[in-house]
Scaffold this active site. Structure first.
Site, short mmCIF file in Angstrom:
data_model
loop_
_atom_site.label_atom_id
_atom_site.label_comp_id
_atom_site.label_asym_id
_atom_site.label_seq_id
_atom_site.Cartn_x
_atom_site.Cartn_y
_atom_site.Cartn_z
CG MET A 1 -0.02 -4.39 -9.68
SD MET A 1 -1.65 -5.39 -9.64
CE MET A 1 -2.69 -4.17 -9.30
CG ASP A 173 -3.56 -0.19 -8.74
OD1 ASP A 173 -2.55 0.72 -7.94
OD2 ASP A 173 -3.19 -1.19 -9.31
CB ILE A 174 -4.62 4.30 -4.32
CG1 ILE A 174 -6.15 4.55 -4.73
CG2 ILE A 174 -3.93 5.72 -3.95
CD1 ILE A 174 -6.38 5.38 -6.18
CD GLU A 175 0.62 0.71 -7.58
OE1 GLU A 175 1.80 0.25 -7.14
OE2 GLU A 175 -0.18 0.22 -8.49
N GLY A 176 2.31 4.44 -4.94
CA GLY A 176 3.07 5.52 -5.10
C GLY A 176 2.95 6.97 -4.33
#
Length: 530
Positions: A1, A173-176
């Site tokens: 996000m 928020d953990i992504e990529g």
């Protein structure tokens, strides 16, 4: 996000940013709405609101706000009650020092207070009865644990944000690339566990949510590993919030709502397995309360993915039915119809949804029936509470009860712990409700619960004479059909002396297979065999 001075320590049981907020104007508006609902017969909704204040676990809604986006979103003056609680994003590592928290690398905490009046605006929001969760990470920049390798400095960095903004709930928020960084995951989990424990030792609350990308099939292996790292480190997760957006080809022909519901159901199954492996047994209801959903309003980053108003209503209905703990939205900045000057609606804007919303908002639709607030839920502590397994009764089971020693062909239905399951392929000894991370790890598909009033399974029979009765001394060629106690069977290969009765216990070794419903129907429609 995709202001006030820095906070001072709270006085024990005295005053703080959350004190008195339940009598604020916005809370009064919410209460008035609940009373109006009562006049329409919505007694359950009012009970839920009261429960939210009593037990602190009522489901809540809070939309994300991109703090550094232009134009600045005025979260401090919410236009409606559903906008009162926000998730401010994103705190990330400074480009100069990975152990220094910043807002989007553009502002230090002091800089955001000076240039964005962030501290003062947050104080104003709380005066009005709202509250804020702060989200660390996101897709574009480095989450603190990615580069900050000093454990003490990393914990201090998280603590500086929590203390400055006097937070009761944080969002990771953990992504990529951060999602695949196992070493960073270990550092993050250790630091957050220590910080949460320190807060609880001091009599304060700190709820921790993980926000992770998801597909209709569930969380990726990197995402489930991230959850496992948190549990292993001792973090008491408030829950896992999945980003129900940007599905692309994995959505197939499903609507955005249906794909999101599939993703949530898969996440529920995965959390069951993850908590079981951590030796924490939780009931289905508790697991649902530890799941959140965050769709992206309107046009998603994937061109073909458009989350519309009808999708929001359907997803909200599912959230209410299952008891999801949280619903969010990316983002409140975007929760409005684009102006006439924004003509390229297939290009994602950070200031409008890209679809016509009329007088409706995604926040209004997604928050319906979710009366709680993050600060009221922060005091919840996870305790094992798994339901006792249902003891299956053959007298009220529509299909045979699963047995470890029995073999089951593809398509076979059985009953186990009050539910009906169907075999996806041949199986023997695989427990139907054994927690698994991925759907392909189990040969069983959950069909649904055993319904009240159901009667025992009875094998379909054919009238006497439809096929010859089985005889032990007779030899049978492949394809021969017989009746055994009225149940029709077909021979899979030449055999003699092998009773069809053994086929249910050992279908692989038995030369007999019972006819399917379609085959029985066809037999009934033809004259009796000689």
């Amino acid at each position: 996000m995709s202001g006030i001075a820095p906070a001072t320590p709270k006085a024990a049981a005295a005053s703080g940013p959350h004190d008195g907020k339940r009598l604020s104007p916005l809370r009064v508006i919410i209460a008035a709405g609940a009373i109006a609902a009562l006049s329409l017969g919505a007694f359950v909704a009012v009970q839920s609101f009261d429960s939210a204040q009593a037990d602190g676990v009522s489901p809540w809604f809070a939309g994300y706000v991109d703090v550094t986006a232009t134009p600045t979103y005025a979260f401090e003056t919410p236009a409606s009650p559903e906008d009162a609680d926000v998730v401010l994003s994103f705190v990330v590592a400074s480009t100069d020092d990975p152990c220094v928290p910043t807002w989007g690398t553009a502002y230090t905490l002091d800089g955001a207070s000076k240039d964005l009046d962030l501290d003062r605006r947050l104080a104003r929001l709380r005066q009005a009865g709202g509250d804020a969760v702060v989200s660390f990470g996101g897709q574009l920049n480095d989450e603190l644990a990615t580069g900050c390798s000093d454990p003490a400095a990393l914990q201090a960095a998280y603590a500086s944000v929590v203390d400055r903004y006097q937070l009761s709930t944080i969002d990771l928020d953990i992504e990529g690339s951060a999602l695949a960084d196992s070493a960073a995951g270990e550092r993050r989990a250790t630091a957050i566990a220590a910080l949460q424990q320190a807060k609880r030792d001091a009599g304060e609350e700190l709820a921790v949510w993980l926000t992770l990308p998801v597909a209709p099939s569930g969380l990726t292996e990197d995402a489930t590993d991230t959850v496992a790292q948190m549990l292993k480190a001792g973090v008491d997760l408030a829950g896992v919030n999945v980003m129900t957006m940007n599905y692309g080809t994995s959505r197939g022909t499903d609507s955005m709502a249906d794909a999101s519901i599939d993703a949530l159901e898969a996440t529920h199954r995965q959390l069951d397995a993850l908590y079981s492996k951590a030796d924490i047994q939780l009931s289905d209801a508790t697991l649902w309360s530890k799941i959140g959903a965050t769709p992206m309003a309107g046009q998603n980053d994937v061109k073909g993915d458009v989350f519309g108003l009808a999708d929001a209503q359907a997803l909200n209905a599912f959230a209410q039915k299952q008891g999801l703990g949280r619903m969010s939205l990316w983002s409140l900045n975007r929760d409005t119809t684009c102006g006439p000057n924004y003509v390229d609606l297939k290009r994602v804007s950070d200031a409008c949804s890209g679809i016509a919303q009329g007088d409706q908002t995604f926040a209004g639709l997604l928050s319906a029936g979710l009366p709680g607030h993050p600060d009221l839920s922060a005091s919840s502590v996870t305790t094992p509470d798994a339901d006792q397994p249902v003891v299956d009764n053959p007298a009220t089971s529509p299909y045979p009860i699963w047995a470890e020693e029995s073999s089951y062909l593809k398509g076979t239905k059985i009953v186990w712990h009050g539910n009906v399951y169907q075999a996806k392929w041949w199986t023997r000894g695989d427990i139907p409700d054994d927690p698994v991370l991925n759907d392909w790890e189990t040969p069983w598909t959950l069909v649904g619960p055993v319904l009240p009033g159901e009667t025992p399974y009875k094998a379909l029979t054919l009238p006497e004479g439809t096929y010859p009765d089985w005889a032990g001394a007779a030899a049978y060629e492949k394809g021969a059909r017989v009746l055994f106690d009225g149940v029709p069977y077909e021979s899979k290969w030449w055999n003699q002396g092998a009773s069809p009765e053994a086929s249910s216990a050992d279908p692989d070794s038995s030369p007999w297979v019972p006819l399917t419903e379609d085959e029985i129907s066809a037999a009934l429609a033809t004259p009796a065999a000689s």
